[in-house]
Enzyme design. Sequence first.
Site, mmCIF file in Angstrom:
data_model
loop_
_atom_site.group_PDB
_atom_site.id
_atom_site.type_symbol
_atom_site.label_atom_id
_atom_site.label_comp_id
_atom_site.label_asym_id
_atom_site.label_seq_id
_atom_site.Cartn_x
_atom_site.Cartn_y
_atom_site.Cartn_z
ATOM 1 N N ASN A 95 -10.112 -1.814 -2.313
ATOM 2 C CA ASN A 95 -8.715 -1.506 -1.980
ATOM 3 C C ASN A 95 -7.818 -2.214 -2.996
ATOM 4 O OD1 ASN A 95 -6.102 -1.533 -0.935
ATOM 5 N ND2 ASN A 95 -6.758 -1.823 1.177
ATOM 6 N N HIS A 106 -4.043 6.528 0.678
ATOM 7 C CA HIS A 106 -4.315 5.139 0.305
ATOM 8 C C HIS A 106 -5.723 4.760 0.720
ATOM 9 C CE1 HIS A 106 -4.316 0.860 0.110
ATOM 10 N NE2 HIS A 106 -4.260 0.710 1.424
ATOM 11 N N CYS A 163 0.791 -1.231 0.000
ATOM 12 C CA CYS A 163 0.000 0.000 0.000
ATOM 13 C C CYS A 163 0.823 1.281 0.000
ATOM 14 C CB CYS A 163 -0.938 -0.020 1.203
ATOM 15 S SG CYS A 163 -1.919 -1.535 1.290
#
Length: 332
Positions: free
Chosen positions: A289, A259, A113
């Site tokens: 995500n 993020h 991430c």
Amino acid sequence: MAFIKGISYYLPERVITNEELLQEFPEWSVDKVAAKVGVNSRHLAAADETAGDMAEKAARKLFEEYSIDPKTIDFVMLCTQSSDYFLPSTACILQNRLGIPTSAGAFDYNLGCSGCVYGMAMAKSFVDSGLAKNVLVLTAETYQKYLHPSDKSNRSIFGDGAAACLISTEGIAEIGQCVLGTDGSGAEHLTVKTGAARCKQATGSVVVDEDGHERYDDYLYMNGSAIFNFTLDAVPAMMKQILEKNQMEKDDVDYYVFHQANKFMLNTIRKVCVLPKDKFYVNLEETGNTVSSTVMIGLKQNLDAGKITPGMKVMVTGFGVGLSWGGTILIF
């Protein structure tokens, strides 16, 4: 100085909605998933579609959208934890497939991430030092292939996707000073335990963690509460460092693209950091995500929607597996 010249992204054709997912988990409700993680649907890579395939498609979209000649690229870096092979580097394969000159450098780097910001930082250093003039930064992940079929939490959160950006000596956004960090003591909180050199053979082992979630050695495991606590410790401190390093105050920042972990985590970060809701990007509804690609997808969506315009200063951050984090200021 180093600039982002263009951003594009690719999402796989297969889409799975909450309604489809919850057919397997009838104890959940559509409203519960949407409210908690902020995801209504997510894209899944095809069985024969790899991170390298998706990165190639994102790169080709970038070349087309911004009229970029691949022969002008002199470095390729790919952020992925779903590489096509143990070796060679997928970035080397992409150099050939994309028609980039053999004089270009190329490598993969294994981050999740935080990987987009790490890529920006490395590309900026390459451009600033004169090592390269046009760096292709790619992010691509197929986390859905790492998830156990019964892992309803992570299957609801993660989606597959890829993004591409060109970092060059000129462009639409100058990359400011970057902040990077690592805490490997938390590596066990987001991991796939087997398959690589440390533990090559599948074990079939499964245990229940402190939150009541099943932890499979052979599939992705995320200790949600530990990752949540890490984020609330790391992100406010990182924000302060980004502002200090770029000689800015919080009021100087026009927009925040963090993020896209999940809706609950993002809203908590926004409240803890006392950030205005109208300046804080949250949009996981149709992508979920996508790990290292969320920041570039977010930037592209905001550019296309006219929410990021010339003259704006945008803070971008990534945080997660590693444990690792990174952030910078983009000056449009």
